[in-house]
Design an enzyme around this catalytic site. Structure first.
Site, short mmCIF file in Angstrom:
data_model
loop_
_atom_site.label_atom_id
_atom_site.label_comp_id
_atom_site.label_asym_id
_atom_site.label_seq_id
_atom_site.Cartn_x
_atom_site.Cartn_y
_atom_site.Cartn_z
N ALA A 103 0.83 -1.20 0.00
CA ALA A 103 0.00 0.00 0.00
C ALA A 103 0.86 1.25 0.00
O ALA A 103 0.62 2.20 0.72
CB ALA A 103 -0.95 -0.01 1.19
N GLY A 104 1.90 1.22 -0.80
CA GLY A 104 2.66 2.45 -1.02
C GLY A 104 1.98 3.22 -2.15
O GLY A 104 0.85 2.90 -2.53
N HIS A 140 19.68 3.53 -1.34
CA HIS A 140 18.46 4.31 -1.45
C HIS A 140 17.39 3.67 -2.31
O HIS A 140 16.23 3.66 -1.95
CB HIS A 140 18.83 5.68 -2.00
CG HIS A 140 17.70 6.65 -2.01
ND1 HIS A 140 17.00 6.94 -0.87
CD2 HIS A 140 17.14 7.37 -3.01
CE1 HIS A 140 16.06 7.83 -1.18
NE2 HIS A 140 16.11 8.08 -2.45
N GLN A 194 20.91 2.11 -6.27
CA GLN A 194 21.26 3.52 -6.13
C GLN A 194 21.71 3.86 -4.71
O GLN A 194 21.07 3.47 -3.74
CB GLN A 194 20.07 4.41 -6.48
CG GLN A 194 20.42 5.88 -6.33
CD GLN A 194 19.42 6.76 -7.02
OE1 GLN A 194 18.31 6.94 -6.55
NE2 GLN A 194 19.80 7.29 -8.16
N PHE A 239 16.46 20.15 -9.18
CA PHE A 239 16.78 18.86 -8.58
C PHE A 239 17.91 18.21 -9.36
O PHE A 239 18.12 18.52 -10.54
CB PHE A 239 15.55 17.96 -8.60
CG PHE A 239 15.25 17.35 -7.26
CD1 PHE A 239 14.58 18.07 -6.30
CD2 PHE A 239 15.66 16.07 -6.97
CE1 PHE A 239 14.31 17.53 -5.07
CE2 PHE A 239 15.39 15.51 -5.73
CZ PHE A 239 14.71 16.24 -4.77
N HIS A 248 22.28 7.05 -2.38
CA HIS A 248 21.99 8.48 -2.30
C HIS A 248 23.18 9.15 -1.62
O HIS A 248 23.64 8.68 -0.59
CB HIS A 248 20.71 8.70 -1.49
CG HIS A 248 20.16 10.08 -1.62
ND1 HIS A 248 20.77 11.16 -1.05
CD2 HIS A 248 19.07 10.55 -2.25
CE1 HIS A 248 20.07 12.25 -1.34
NE2 HIS A 248 19.03 11.91 -2.05
N LEU A 299 17.80 9.82 5.18
CA LEU A 299 17.96 10.63 4.00
C LEU A 299 17.92 12.14 4.29
O LEU A 299 17.06 12.62 5.00
CB LEU A 299 16.83 10.28 3.03
CG LEU A 299 16.93 10.88 1.65
CD1 LEU A 299 18.10 10.30 0.93
CD2 LEU A 299 15.65 10.60 0.90
N GLU A 340 17.73 15.60 -1.61
CA GLU A 340 18.46 16.32 -2.64
C GLU A 340 17.96 17.75 -2.74
O GLU A 340 18.66 18.63 -3.22
CB GLU A 340 18.19 15.60 -3.98
CG GLU A 340 19.27 15.75 -4.98
CD GLU A 340 19.14 14.66 -6.05
OE1 GLU A 340 19.02 13.49 -5.68
OE2 GLU A 340 19.16 15.01 -7.23
N ARG A 385 18.67 6.21 -11.32
CA ARG A 385 17.43 6.98 -11.30
C ARG A 385 17.72 8.43 -10.97
O ARG A 385 18.57 8.72 -10.13
CB ARG A 385 16.48 6.40 -10.23
CG ARG A 385 15.24 7.22 -10.02
CD ARG A 385 14.28 6.54 -9.10
NE ARG A 385 14.71 6.53 -7.72
CZ ARG A 385 14.55 7.57 -6.88
NH1 ARG A 385 14.01 8.68 -7.31
NH2 ARG A 385 14.95 7.49 -5.64
N ARG A 431 22.83 11.20 -8.82
CA ARG A 431 23.25 10.62 -7.55
C ARG A 431 24.45 9.71 -7.67
O ARG A 431 25.32 9.69 -6.80
CB ARG A 431 22.08 9.87 -6.94
CG ARG A 431 21.02 10.83 -6.48
CD ARG A 431 19.73 10.15 -6.14
NE ARG A 431 18.77 11.14 -5.65
CZ ARG A 431 17.51 10.85 -5.38
NH1 ARG A 431 17.04 9.64 -5.56
NH2 ARG A 431 16.70 11.80 -4.95
#
Lengths: 241, 137, 585, 117
Positions: C12-13, C357, C242, C115, C244, C254, C257, C399, C288
């Site tokens: 349920a994300g 990440h 990845q 970003f 971060h 985290l 960014e 990504r 990244r």
């Protein structure tokens, strides 16, 4: 440093009554409470049960009562609880209990069913009657700012379970649901203000708030919930006059 | 799903939960409020003696001049102060931005309260105090 | 207990909730999640979600497309990237209409900020010329993911979606390439449930917990990856993990960014702004993988700062931004630095280190989130995957920041739409006998096992070996070492013993099953990484430091092969508009 | 979908507002009352002075308001404390009855005292 953790334990399968168990452990003042709990679960007693997920105070899983006060176990360091000397053996135990006034499933895990029902009661979604424009609805930065603080809520239930009005009447909507109501009533895009005000204007609704500030003190995101509720009260009064 | 309820009672929770300004203010406000309401009943009843004539009323007033009653009156004033000053705080919270400075407001109001309490003590016991000083001289 | 639902969504994300909104009225849909819906890891996303709205300055989805392709080191499938970047604008507007509280600019439009890796050409007439950072990330202070998941959950409540919170999915029921449902453990009671379904979507998120330092939640144990991998479905591009650049030192929490988007800079021991050396044009806003490598290089060359426990960190300096920007636009991370490190970002720089990440790889899907198991496009009927667990692949080898939130709302929705079509056209496939056999056996084995290994010990050793050997810099030798270790740990895993033998809310048992998932996921990562003998995006092999388009411009597909070495196959990269070129910033 | 709420809507705003307004009034009244009673104890407490005050129309009005608002503020406060607890309807009605009846009785007693003179 040496710290004793006094943890509330209750396993419905084996215990008839809850009890407290002491664990003496070696810890660092910069450890979070959740780190210490993880240490106990990993190394000493795997039966210790608690919820956790993100470990940095945004998912809202690990709300519990630490030294008498509700907080997130991942957002508090031992040194902030007074255990700041790395060379000391602390006599005063660190008491960890589940959120107060909630049914207990096991150890520190409580039943959130009612909490979510209350959340759903205030219609926690944007209601619009007019056709949306092709692009985004416009909203001034000031209007956006009005609901910014309220939208920080992570639904950890620290506030609702710290409120004496919830302790005396578990049907009271509670700060979290009222904050969510604020979030939509004061959203300039929402078009169901009246309907929403009706929901909170009940004996089990907003009028059980007596500005006790337990919710504000418990909120891990430092939201001034009482201020938001007072805005709602004023809005209700304005509607009546 | 069956879940066991192991509730702590209301009063036990109120007593054991770690309270800060707001919690204490709330408890003080409730207790003083209840006490003052009870006192209001007594007060109205006592005043009704006015209708029974001068003797009855004076007798009653004389009773209130006794040190014990004076002390009780002083105590009553403490309740009045607590309730009144905290009432101001509540109004600030409800209608202003008091939620953001309620802790400070409580501290300042309570300092005012303590001063007023002492000053009132002087007024109530001025007769006794002057007697003590007279005796000393 | 057996339930029957037309559609079952696992997780349920953001992706799962977005897909659930597409299941039409009249069809039943169940969303299973091992935590409560709003606790999912989407909520921790901070910085923003990109769309070329052009609210702040001239922008175009084609620039976004180019950046994403280049960011992916040309391994991303360009047809999918095109769909995502084009659809982004509609998707953001849709979120706004759903009620998401975005930050606004003076005109009342959704505010945007720069970003990492998001650029536009300096001269619009020369699209392939020099590029400058562009304000493209739509945000809500620094809790964009948080308000996004809340908004999606709110809309699910509005729609009356049926949730099964704290149901831990352990197995996928699939036979003859047709999916038939899932098996789950209800954590509160310990009961095993079978969900019989026409279609299943996996939106189970990432596997960050394979590594020691990670920004991922404790629940990010790669369950979805491991379940399908065990069922013979391949995983794509698992070598691309990845890192971060800015995780809080030691904790891995985290620091968005957005901190650099708003003007923060990275500094080394001597206070030098070292990114000027590695990415002269966009400096601290480079992608990244570039920054993480630069940070590791700085530390290796002795310009890192050593902490009291012997580990190294670098500094993220925000002090020059001023209280206004920090408190208004980055309140959340300011709080993190204050709470966890006792550092006030207004006055001192924040100690940071690269942190695990995001999983670029995952269950291979096409642009409609349908799972395809080979290079010929063979589908598993009724099986969908979206979000971090899926590999469409829009992220390729690396990504770009903000593209993950975009990925979930774009492909979650597309998957949901396909599921809606599928449930209308198909009937329930018959359920195989003993569908929950694997789960029952595993649970029994773990409960009755009386070995001497602790789950936490094996997990810790796995995380250490992966962090040391399969992270930012990799060598063939190191990866081989990790593989040997994983084999050893897998054997020891059979000898575990857990303390809690009960049924109700047995998190000890759940953690043991999760450990199995971690081991399988780690295996797929390590073998894929060993196999790819080139450096591309987040996958950097010191023994093969060059990108090799001749041999390696292709996706890896890794298949489990019992206890033997996994089988590796390949799939071509879809290239439509942009031919691979040198990637420098 | 409402969560077990009982009673009607609009069940609190006016009472809540009046509690605050009467509270503010009582603060001022109380200050005056105390100055009279303690700053000037000789005149304040005597029978003659009291009767004289009660005979004045303005004082009479003041005392009537004082008694009425004081009682209302106090008893509304008590009721709002009781309502915090979950009560069975019969208990709620009984307690409410006691409050209303006793409040009315004392109000009559107070008012009749003031009106005697």
């Amino acid at each position: 440093m040496k710290v004793t953790l006094r943890i509330f334990r209750f396993n419905p399968e084996t215990d008839s009554k809850p009890y407290y168990k002491d664990y003496e452990i070696e810890a660092d003042p910069k450890d979070r409470v959740i780190d210490v709990l993880h240490y106990i679960k990993n190394e000493i007693d795997g039966t210790l049960t608690f919820r956790r997920s993100c470990l940095h105070g945004i998912c809202g899983s690990d709300g519990m009562r630490i030294n008498g006060k509700n907080m997130l176990a991942c957002s508090i360091l031992l040194q902030d609880l007074g255990y700041s000397d790395a060379n000391k053996t602390y006599k005063k135990p660190l008491v960890i209990e589940p959120l107060p006034g909630m049914p207990i499933i096991k150890d520190l895990v409580t039943d959130f069913t009612d909490f979510w029902k209350k959340y759903e009661t205030v219609k926690p979604y944007l209601i619009t009657k007019s056709q949306p424009p092709e692009r985004e609805r416009l909203q001034s930065p000031e209007d956006a700012e009005l609901i910014m603080e309220a939208s920080k809520c992570i639904l950890c239930a620290c506030c609702t379970t710290s409120c004496p009005s919830t302790w005396s009447n578990e049907d009271y909507l509670g700060p979290a649901a009222l904050l969510k109501a604020y979030r939509f009533i004061f959203d300039s895009r929402d078009e169901a203000t009246d309907e929403r005000l009706d929901i909170i204007d009940t004996p089990n609704g907003i009028w059980r708030c007596h500005t006790i500030f337990h919710c504000v003190q418990a909120c891990p995101k430092e939201i001034n919930i009482t201020w938001h509720i007072s805005q709602l009260k004023k809005k209700l009064v304005e509607r009546e006059i | 799903m069956k879940v066991e309820k192991t509730h702590e009672g209301y009063f036990k929770l109120v007593a054991s939960y770690r309270k800060e300004t707001g919690g204490w203010a709330w408890i003080i406000h409730r207790i003083s409020g209840l006490a003052l309401t009870a006192y209001l009943y007594v007060h109205i009843y006592a005043l009704s003696n006015l209708t029974k004539g001068k003797e009855a009323f004076d007798a009653e007033m004389a009773l209130f001049q006794k040190p014990l009653f004076k002390f009780l009156e002083w105590l009553l004033f403490a309740f009045v102060l607590a309730h009144t000053l905290n009432g101001i705080r509540i109004v600030l919270v409800d209608f202003g931005r008091g939620s953001y400075y309620q802790k400070k407001a409580f501290a300042y109001l309570m300092i005012i309260g303590v001063i007023a309490f002492l000053v009132m003590g002087y007024f109530i016991f001025s007769h006794e105090i002057s007697q003590i000083f007279a005796g000393l001289i | 207990m057996i339930h029957q639902f037309d559609a079952v969504i696992v997780g349920a994300g953001g992706a799962g909730l977005r897909a659930a909104l597409e299941i039409p009225e009249g069809y039943t849909c169940a969303v299973l999640t091992k935590v409560y819906p709003t606790r999912s890891h989407t909520g921790t996303a901070q910085g923003g979600v990109c769309a070329a709205l052009g609210n702040e300055e001239e922008d175009s989805w084609e620039y976004h497309f180019f950046d994403t392709v280049k960011g992916s080191d040309f391994l991303g499938d360009q047809d999918a990237i095109e769909i995502m970047c084009y659809d982004a604008i509609r998707a953001i507007i849709e979120l706004e209409h759903m009620g998401m509280p975005f930050s606004r600019n003076e005109k009342g439009l959704i505010a945007q900020r720069p970003f990492g890796g998001h650029t536009k050409p300096k001269d619009p007439n020369n699209p392939f010329g020099e590029r400058v950072p562009v304000k493209r990330a739509c945000f809500s202070a620094d809790r964009t993911g948080h308000v996004m998941i809340q908004t999606l959950y709110e809309n699910c409540i509005k729609r009356g979606v049926k949730f099964f919170p704290e149901f831990f999915v352990t197995d996928l029921i699939v036979q003859d390439n047709v999916v038939r449902g899932v098996v789950a453990i209800e954590i509160a009671t310990g009961e095993i449930h079978i969900f019989h379904a026409k279609t299943v979507m996996f939106a189970t998120g990432g596997y960050g917990r394979v590594y020691r330092i990670t920004s991922n939640a404790v629940v990010g144990t790669g369950d979805g990856f491991a379940i399908v991998y065990r069922r013979g479905i391949p995983l794509e591009d698992m070598e691309f993990v990845q890192f971060h650049p800015t995780g809080l030192w030691r904790l891995g929490i985290l620091v968005s960014e957005a901190a650099r988007g708003e003007g923060g800079v990275l500094k080394n021991k001597f206070g030098e702004r070292f990114m000027e050396k590695y990415a002269p044009t966009i400096k601290d806003l480079a992608p990244r993988d570039v920054i993480s490598r630069a940070m590791y290089t700085e530390i290796r060359e002795g310009r890192g700062i050593q902490g009291p426990d012997g580990t190294y960190y670098l500094l993220l300096d925000l002090t020059h931004l001023g209280a206004e920007i920090i408190n208004k636009k980055l309140p959340e991370i300011t709080g993190f630095a204050r709470i966890y490190l006792g550092v006030d970002p207004l006055r001192e720089p924040i100690p940071v280190q690269p942190t695990t990440h995001y999983a670029m790889g995952g269950i291979p899907t096409n642009v409609d989130a349908e799972v395809v198991i080979d290079d010929k496009g063979t589908k598993i009927e009724g099986f969908y995957a979206a979000g971090e667990v899926a590999c469409v692949s829009v992220h390729g080898a690396n990504r770009l920041g903000t593209n993950s939130l975009l990925d979930i709302i774009v492909f979650g929705r597309r998957g949901g739409k396909k599921m809606a079509e599928y449930v209308k056209e198909h009937d329930f496939p018959p359920l195989p006998k003993d569908a929950d056999e694997w789960t029952r056996r595993t649970v029994e084995r773990i409960l009755n096992s009386n070995g001497k290994e602790r789950v936490s010990r094996i997990r810790k050793e796995l995380q250490e070996i992966m962090m040391d050997n399969v992270s930012v810099f990799r060598t063939g030798e190191g990866i081989k070492k990790a593989i040997e270790k994983i084999k050893e740990l897998k054997e020891r895993y059979l000898e575990i013993k857990i303390d809690d033998k009960g049924k109700k809310f047995n998190t000890d048992l759940i953690e043991a099953i999760e450990l199995g998932n971690l081991l399988d996921t780690a295996e797929s990562i390590a073998y894929s990484a060993l196999n790819r003998t080139e450096s591309r995006g987040a996958h950097y092999r010191e023994d093969y430091p060059k990108r090799d388009d001749q041999n390696w411009l292709k996706h890896t597909l890794i298949y489990k092969n019992g206890d033997k070495e996994p089988i590796i196959k390949y799939k071509p990269v879809v290239i439509t508009k942009i031919q691979p070129m040198e990637r420098k910033y | 979908m409402s969560f077990k709420h009982y009673g009607s809507r609009k069940s609190g705003s006016i009472g809540w507002l009046l509690q605050r307004i009467t509270g503010i009034f009582l603060i001022f009244a109380m200050v005056g009352h105390y100055i009279l009673m303690h700053y000037t104890p000789e005149t304040g407490h005597s029978y003659e002075q009291s009767v004289a005050r009660f005979s004045s129309v303005y004082w009479k009005m003041f005392y009537l308001t004082f008694i009425s608002l004081g009682l209302w503020h106090g008893l509304n406060g008590v009721w709002s404390i009781l309502r915090d607890f979950k009560m069975k309807p019969w208990l709620a009605i009984t307690l409410y009855g006691i409050i209303v009846i006793s409040g009315f009785a004392f109000w009559v007693l107070g008012v009749s005292t003031a009106l005697k003179f």
